[in-house]
Motif scaffolding. Sequence first.
Motif, PDB file in Angstrom:
ATOM      1  N   TYR A  17      46.977  37.319  34.417  1.00 53.27           N
ATOM      2  CA  TYR A  17      47.279  38.256  33.326  1.00 53.27           C
ATOM      3  C   TYR A  17      48.684  37.913  32.866  1.00 53.27           C
ATOM      4  CZ  TYR A  17      43.331  41.249  34.724  1.00 53.27           C
ATOM      5  OH  TYR A  17      42.095  41.752  35.023  1.00 53.27           O
ATOM      6  N   SER A  42      41.773  48.765  46.439  1.00 51.46           N
ATOM      7  CA  SER A  42      41.946  48.862  45.000  1.00 51.46           C
ATOM      8  C   SER A  42      43.092  47.949  44.536  1.00 51.46           C
ATOM      9  CB  SER A  42      42.216  50.332  44.668  1.00 51.46           C
ATOM     10  OG  SER A  42      42.978  50.427  43.530  1.00 51.46           O
ATOM     11  N   GLY A  43      42.864  47.237  43.438  1.00 55.08           N
ATOM     12  CA  GLY A  43      43.874  46.341  42.901  1.00 55.08           C
ATOM     13  C   GLY A  43      43.824  44.934  43.476  1.00 55.08           C
ATOM     14  N   CYS A  44      42.810  44.634  44.297  1.00 55.86           N
ATOM     15  CA  CYS A  44      42.771  43.316  44.931  1.00 55.86           C
ATOM     16  C   CYS A  44      42.097  42.270  44.056  1.00 55.86           C
ATOM     17  CB  CYS A  44      42.068  43.390  46.281  1.00 55.86           C
ATOM     18  SG  CYS A  44      40.304  43.711  46.132  1.00 55.86           S
ATOM     19  N   GLY A  45      41.574  42.684  42.901  1.00 56.94           N
ATOM     20  CA  GLY A  45      41.039  41.701  41.977  1.00 56.94           C
ATOM     21  C   GLY A  45      39.521  41.656  41.878  1.00 56.94           C
ATOM     22  N   LYS A  46      38.838  42.655  42.434  1.00 60.49           N
ATOM     23  CA  LYS A  46      37.366  42.653  42.395  1.00 60.49           C
ATOM     24  C   LYS A  46      36.841  42.696  40.964  1.00 60.49           C
ATOM     25  CE  LYS A  46      37.149  46.524  44.690  1.00 60.49           C
ATOM     26  NZ  LYS A  46      38.548  46.906  44.876  1.00 60.49           N
ATOM     27  N   SER A  47      37.355  43.630  40.173  1.00 58.19           N
ATOM     28  CA  SER A  47      36.878  43.745  38.793  1.00 58.19           C
ATOM     29  C   SER A  47      37.208  42.491  38.009  1.00 58.19           C
ATOM     30  CB  SER A  47      37.511  44.954  38.105  1.00 58.19           C
ATOM     31  OG  SER A  47      37.167  46.128  38.781  1.00 58.19           O
ATOM     32  N   THR A  48      38.413  42.006  38.185  1.00 58.10           N
ATOM     33  CA  THR A  48      38.835  40.795  37.490  1.00 58.10           C
ATOM     34  C   THR A  48      37.886  39.648  37.807  1.00 58.10           C
ATOM     35  OG1 THR A  48      41.123  41.528  37.706  1.00 58.10           O
ATOM     36  CG2 THR A  48      40.759  39.213  37.141  1.00 58.10           C
TER      37      THR A  48
END
Lengths: 256, 281
Positions: A17, A42-48
């Motif tokens: 990003y 949360s925030g570890c990049g799963k969605s990304t």
Amino acid sequence: MVNETIKLESKNLNFYYGETQALFNINLQIPKNRVTALIGPSGCGKSTFLRMYNRMNDIIPGTHHKGSILIDSDDIYLEKGSMDIVSLRKKVGMVFQKSNPFPKSIWENIAYGPKIHGIKDNTKLEAIVEKSLRGSALWEEVSDRLHQNAFGLSGGQQQRLCIARALAVEPEILLMDEPASALDPKSTTRIENLIRELRENYTIVIVTHNMQQAARISYYTAFFYEGKLIEFGETEKIFTKPDQQQTEDYITGRFG
Amino acid sequence: MPKKEKVITWVLRLITYSIVVIIGTILFNIVKNGLPVLSWEFLSQPPRRSGAEGGILPAIIGTIYLVSGAIIVAIPLGMATSIYLTEYASQDRFNRYVRLSIITLAGVPSIVFGLFGLGLFVIFFGFGASILSGSLTLAFMILPTIIVSSEEALRAVPLSLREGSLALGATRWQTIYKNVLPYALPGMFTGSILGVGRAAGETAPILLTAAAFFLPKLPTSIFDQVMALPYHLYILATQHPEVHKVLPKQYGTALVLVLLVLTFNLTAIFLRGHFRKKYKW
Ligand SMILES: Nc1ncnc2c1ncn2[C@@H]1O[C@H](COP(=O)(O)OP(=O)(O)O)[C@@H](O)[C@H]1O
Ligand SMILES: [Mg+2]
């Protein structure tokens, strides 16, 4: 992973990003017609990571990646590849964390995708709408009000509508980003049952922060931490005797 | 409630009420003095004796022509620009300046637009003082308002709807056309109509580009000069040889103008309320 056909593959994948790197050198092979769960704090990049597979990150300005993503061995980011972005997204459906029905009728929601891809014949559309709603176990509940606004549905029904909408373009792969995280336990169970039915015919990648859920529905699990893939394997193994200390710490609730 | 809170509430309330009272007084004055003048003859007859007698039909028609022309030009241009700016333009420095310029333009005094129209349309393009020049000038004046309010309406459509559509394989334009514009259009129209209301009431932009002092016959082409309500009012109130005798006509004209603008704004408010009920998220 003996005797599995590889459907999705990421090779040396790095994602940024702007200046901030969100994914670090990820190598992962996801088998066909299985449910693969992506877990991690949360925030570890799963969605990304999930959004790499239908190039949804493309629409965020200032992002770029290195490495490659293959679907059926085709590089989906290759400019002159066999897959343009429209046919890619037809093949790879997505269900979002926050259900996002369109402010249209239930019928119009489902028919939206097929219409975009050129189906105009009304009888055909009718058939697709019914099939998709049956596929997402929603038909019985809404068959008598197909032409009412989708916003009138309950939260759980809205999410199943979004699944039906994705099914309507006949994808081979379903990406689901915490599809039940905003739902009550009863609706969550229905979504999980639905995923169990769908896994016969679709390759499903599901992000979840709920480890019981991952254990209940997935065959494989990938554990992410701080943008890195720490461990991947059969869910049973990941949850009982993981190879990595970090995985074990997370599973046993020592952090995250 | 603590005492200080009470005082502040009352001060704010007082200020609000006094503004309402001031505007109410102005409106009441216009209605009280204008209503007796309002008659079928006043609305349907051309003026006689430089407006001292007769009606204001050419001015009503002129204003309607000018405003319609401005709408036809400004709404498509403004909507297209706002779609480009919100949906396509990157957020780089250049586009930020474009946006800033547009917002600045919205605050430029209308006489400046009048002079701009005089220079560009009347003289350079040779359209002369005409409906065409006046409409184009008004269009440019309201364009920034339309762009800014349309942008707001587009931005109010959640990103998740765009994502949902793109994820199904829709192209960017398909997404905008089928799953953004339908929800944004009411808001875009509302903003536009408010801009149009402003165009109807302005004198300065048409002063140099379209308006005629006294022209009892109706225009026959877009290259004709026209009378217009705000300009007619201005003339009657300041330039007429018998200013005091035409006082009732001034009130009548003012009332018609106020009613016209009010109609525009009420339409906008009605539309907004109507569509708000239809789309919620
Ligand atoms: N649109 C974005 N712009 C900048 N950074 C982002 C954006 N989306 C996510 N990130 C950052 O990337 C990292 C991974 O986020 P995400 O993929 O959403 O994690 P997860 O889904 O595992 O919670 C986080 O540090 C997050 O702050
Ligand atoms: Mg996430």
